[in-house]
Design an enzyme around this catalytic site. Sequence first.
Site, PDB file in Angstrom:
ATOM      1  N   ASN A  22      -0.518 -24.406  28.354  1.00  0.00           N
ATOM      2  CA  ASN A  22      -0.792 -24.574  26.973  1.00  0.00           C
ATOM      3  C   ASN A  22       0.331 -24.435  26.142  1.00  0.00           C
ATOM      4  O   ASN A  22       0.864 -23.308  25.769  1.00  0.00           O
ATOM      5  CB  ASN A  22      -2.006 -23.438  26.588  1.00  0.00           C
ATOM      6  CG  ASN A  22      -2.379 -23.551  25.152  1.00  0.00           C
ATOM      7  OD1 ASN A  22      -1.858 -24.348  24.336  1.00  0.00           O
ATOM      8  ND2 ASN A  22      -3.067 -22.548  24.644  1.00  0.00           N
ATOM      9  N   PRO A  23       0.940 -25.553  25.586  1.00  0.00           N
ATOM     10  CA  PRO A  23       2.220 -25.378  24.936  1.00  0.00           C
ATOM     11  C   PRO A  23       2.153 -24.875  23.452  1.00  0.00           C
ATOM     12  O   PRO A  23       3.146 -24.534  22.743  1.00  0.00           O
ATOM     13  CB  PRO A  23       2.411 -26.998  24.775  1.00  0.00           C
ATOM     14  CG  PRO A  23       1.358 -27.802  25.003  1.00  0.00           C
ATOM     15  CD  PRO A  23       0.254 -26.955  25.803  1.00  0.00           C
TER      16      PRO A  23
ATOM     17  N   ASP B 126      -3.557 -15.014  28.284  1.00  0.00           N
ATOM     18  CA  ASP B 126      -4.659 -14.491  28.927  1.00  0.00           C
ATOM     19  C   ASP B 126      -5.943 -15.613  28.569  1.00  0.00           C
ATOM     20  O   ASP B 126      -6.796 -15.361  29.627  1.00  0.00           O
ATOM     21  CB  ASP B 126      -4.871 -12.896  29.204  1.00  0.00           C
ATOM     22  CG  ASP B 126      -3.847 -12.223  29.442  1.00  0.00           C
ATOM     23  OD1 ASP B 126      -3.398 -12.460  30.585  1.00  0.00           O
ATOM     24  OD2 ASP B 126      -3.536 -11.265  28.784  1.00  0.00           O
TER      25      ASP B 126
ATOM     26  N   GLU C 290     -10.970 -18.789  30.313  1.00  0.00           N
ATOM     27  CA  GLU C 290     -11.592 -20.271  30.585  1.00  0.00           C
ATOM     28  C   GLU C 290     -11.732 -20.629  31.950  1.00  0.00           C
ATOM     29  O   GLU C 290     -12.945 -21.213  32.628  1.00  0.00           O
ATOM     30  CB  GLU C 290     -10.721 -21.265  29.829  1.00  0.00           C
ATOM     31  CG  GLU C 290     -11.111 -21.120  28.155  1.00  0.00           C
ATOM     32  CD  GLU C 290     -10.483 -22.199  27.542  1.00  0.00           C
ATOM     33  OE1 GLU C 290     -10.703 -23.490  28.162  1.00  0.00           O
ATOM     34  OE2 GLU C 290      -9.726 -22.068  26.358  1.00  0.00           O
TER      35      GLU C 290
ATOM     36  N   GLY D  40       0.439 -12.058  24.606  1.00  0.00           N
ATOM     37  CA  GLY D  40      -0.199 -10.911  25.203  1.00  0.00           C
ATOM     38  C   GLY D  40       0.336 -10.809  26.672  1.00  0.00           C
ATOM     39  O   GLY D  40       1.147  -9.597  26.991  1.00  0.00           O
TER      40      GLY D  40
ATOM     41  N   ASP E 170     -11.180 -10.063  27.485  1.00  0.00           N
ATOM     42  CA  ASP E 170      -9.842 -10.601  27.769  1.00  0.00           C
ATOM     43  C   ASP E 170      -9.179 -11.111  26.494  1.00  0.00           C
ATOM     44  O   ASP E 170      -8.203 -12.339  26.628  1.00  0.00           O
ATOM     45  CB  ASP E 170      -9.967 -11.791  28.778  1.00  0.00           C
ATOM     46  CG  ASP E 170     -10.548 -11.376  30.106  1.00  0.00           C
ATOM     47  OD1 ASP E 170     -10.590 -10.069  30.243  1.00  0.00           O
ATOM     48  OD2 ASP E 170     -11.020 -12.106  31.009  1.00  0.00           O
ATOM     49  N   GLY E 171      -9.055 -10.634  25.386  1.00  0.00           N
ATOM     50  CA  GLY E 171      -8.396 -11.123  24.296  1.00  0.00           C
ATOM     51  C   GLY E 171      -9.239 -12.000  23.440  1.00  0.00           C
ATOM     52  O   GLY E 171      -8.738 -12.389  22.299  1.00  0.00           O
TER      53      GLY E 171
END
Length: 441
Positions: free
Chosen positions: A5-6, A102, A107, A134, A418-419
Amino acid sequence: MLLVNPQSGKGQALTLYNNHIQRMLNEAGVSHTLVITVGGTQRDERGQTERENKDVTLIPRRQSPSLLRHTCLSDKRQNHARELVREADLSQWDALVIMSGDGLLFEVINGLLERPDWEEAIRTPLGILPGGSGNGLAASVHHYSGSSPVSSEDLLVSCGFLLCKGLVSRMDLVSIHLLSSPRLFSFLSLAWGFVADVDIESEKYRHVGAARFTVGTLVRLASLRVYKGKLAYLPVTEDSNNQQGLRNNMTQHCDNPPSSLCPAATLSRPSRDSPLLNTLHNSCHSNNSLKLRRTESTPSRSATKALAGPSDSLLPPLEQPLPSDWVVVPEEDFVLMLAMYQSHLAEDLLAAPDATPDDGTIHLFYVRAGISRTALLRLFLAMEKGAHLATNCQHLVHTKVRALRLVPYSPKGIITVDGEVVEYGPVQAEVHRGLARLITG
């Protein structure tokens, strides 16, 4: 498959991949398919704009197509990675590696457990490379290796090295029940109160990376809140550990060299039939042989259609009373509740120092109302080195549990898994020991 994920963290994940991870994987002889998950329009390596919502195959400069398949996926939808792994033919890959925060792994895990063949799919080895702000699981994997604490790019290099070693361990997952939302599965944490507020409210400081949590903590300390609710849990006992059984956490390293005769040396799939957890190794199999093995070891889609992850044996429905062996916390005023099942909440927060990936334990922390701002700040400063339990703070409680239930009474608040923000309201959780597989080196 390596998903990047850029836009995570400082937005440098793709640069870090190009500068560190691609070279490490190539030198280790590990081929991979790079999937870039982005929203809207993106540019290829030549700076040319690609069309939105199209799949584009790019071959990076100075790389042979036989070494790397570089697939750029542009998609504006949320949960794109979840949909991708839910529908993908997993026989094409032998591991799923996430380079992001995270949230992307959250997902992927839930996508795997939504598949009709979830029992097979969730045993696909999962790898984590820190690319967010994180990076709790990545820091935990580094911690489990016994190495000295590091952060930023040093943590990335460490996790890249552990990924190339390819040792696979079991990892606990925790099922999360909400009042009106589908069941979720979590690998890191469940938070309510101060920690959840800081996590979400600090999003505006994402451009500063991991320091966003420090800034968010100071801002929230200036206006400390008290949260009302009812907390209960099922404690870990020696009998309960015996009932779960001793899980085999052995790892075996297979050091077959990559074959130059294959189109690409692949991350090969550990045998599902072996009682041992094999490692990722570089070898080549035909697609037919992979599909044959998968057909032999996976139930038919019709036989598994009704399955959606493992059943929860410890949790009654949320609207029903709890069994008599549960402990109900007498206090109803809290500053925070944090359930951890890995060692680190973030790169610099060693929240559960004695946690291991598959101990079948939820480490439950809660801080009762009445703590001063200074004492709470001191607690989080001590957590950077995992020393918060040694502060003997009278407002902090830590206990090991197998399941928990939280019923917030405060009309407004934030709960994170998980945030990730989830539905606010009653929530309960149960640990499933060793359900997933994690590349730990």
